[in-house]
Motif scaffolding. Structure first.
Motif, PDB file in Angstrom:
ATOM      1  N   GLN A  78     -51.169  11.075 -51.803  1.00 56.83           N
ATOM      2  CA  GLN A  78     -51.442  12.219 -50.810  1.00 56.83           C
ATOM      3  C   GLN A  78     -49.946  12.308 -50.782  1.00 56.83           C
TER       4      GLN A  78
ATOM      5  N   LYS B 164     -47.525  15.941 -42.619  1.00 52.72           N
ATOM      6  CA  LYS B 164     -48.913  16.883 -43.129  1.00 52.72           C
ATOM      7  C   LYS B 164     -49.005  17.028 -44.295  1.00 52.72           C
TER       8      LYS B 164
ATOM      9  N   LEU C 240     -50.154  17.926 -47.682  1.00 52.35           N
ATOM     10  CA  LEU C 240     -50.086  18.887 -48.762  1.00 52.35           C
ATOM     11  C   LEU C 240     -51.027  19.389 -49.221  1.00 52.35           C
ATOM     12  N   GLU C 241     -51.435  20.626 -49.882  1.00 56.53           N
ATOM     13  CA  GLU C 241     -52.725  20.855 -50.186  1.00 56.53           C
ATOM     14  C   GLU C 241     -52.538  20.690 -51.493  1.00 56.53           C
ATOM     15  N   HIS C 242     -51.342  21.303 -51.987  1.00 58.68           N
ATOM     16  CA  HIS C 242     -50.450  20.891 -53.468  1.00 58.68           C
ATOM     17  C   HIS C 242     -49.070  20.191 -53.550  1.00 58.68           C
ATOM     18  N   ASN C 243     -49.587  19.685 -54.674  1.00 58.31           N
ATOM     19  CA  ASN C 243     -47.914  18.495 -54.670  1.00 58.31           C
ATOM     20  C   ASN C 243     -47.195  18.997 -54.957  1.00 58.31           C
TER      21      ASN C 243
ATOM     22  N   CYS D 136     -44.651  22.040 -45.400  1.00 61.30           N
ATOM     23  CA  CYS D 136     -46.361  22.957 -45.156  1.00 61.30           C
ATOM     24  C   CYS D 136     -45.712  23.837 -45.267  1.00 61.30           C
ATOM     25  N   LYS D 137     -46.590  25.378 -44.561  1.00 59.77           N
ATOM     26  CA  LYS D 137     -45.911  26.245 -44.777  1.00 59.77           C
ATOM     27  C   LYS D 137     -45.381  26.709 -43.452  1.00 59.77           C
TER      28      LYS D 137
END
Length: 62
Positions: free
Chosen positions: A12, A20, A22-25, A30-31
Motif C-alpha cells: 500500500q 494514511k 492512499l488511493e493512487h500510487n 493525501c488530499k
C-alpha cells in the motif's frame, strides 16, 4: 517522497505526512495533507514577497 508499506499482506502507498493509505500510487500526500502543504507554501511565498518589499523600501530610503 512516495512511501510504500505492506499493510494486511498487500503493498500500500501511504501519505508521507500522516501515513494514511492512499488511493493512487502516484501521490506522495493525501488530499488533506496536500492542501495543508499548499497553504503553507502560499503563506511562505507571501512572507517572502513582504520581506522583499521591506528590503527594497529600506534601500530606496537610504
Amino acid at each position: 517522497m512516495i512511501i510504500a508499506l505492506f499493510v494486511d499482506q498487500k503493498l500500500q502507498y501511504v501519505c508521507a505526512d500522516c501515513w494514511k493509505v492512499l488511493e493512487h500510487n502516484d501521490e506522495a500526500y493525501c488530499k488533506s495533507c496536500s492542501t495543508i502543504r499548499q497553504k503553507k507554501k502560499e503563506d511562505m511565498i507571501k512572507k517572502v514577497d513582504e520581506h522583499k518589499k521591506l528590503i527594497i523600501g529600506a534601500v530606496d530610503v537610504a
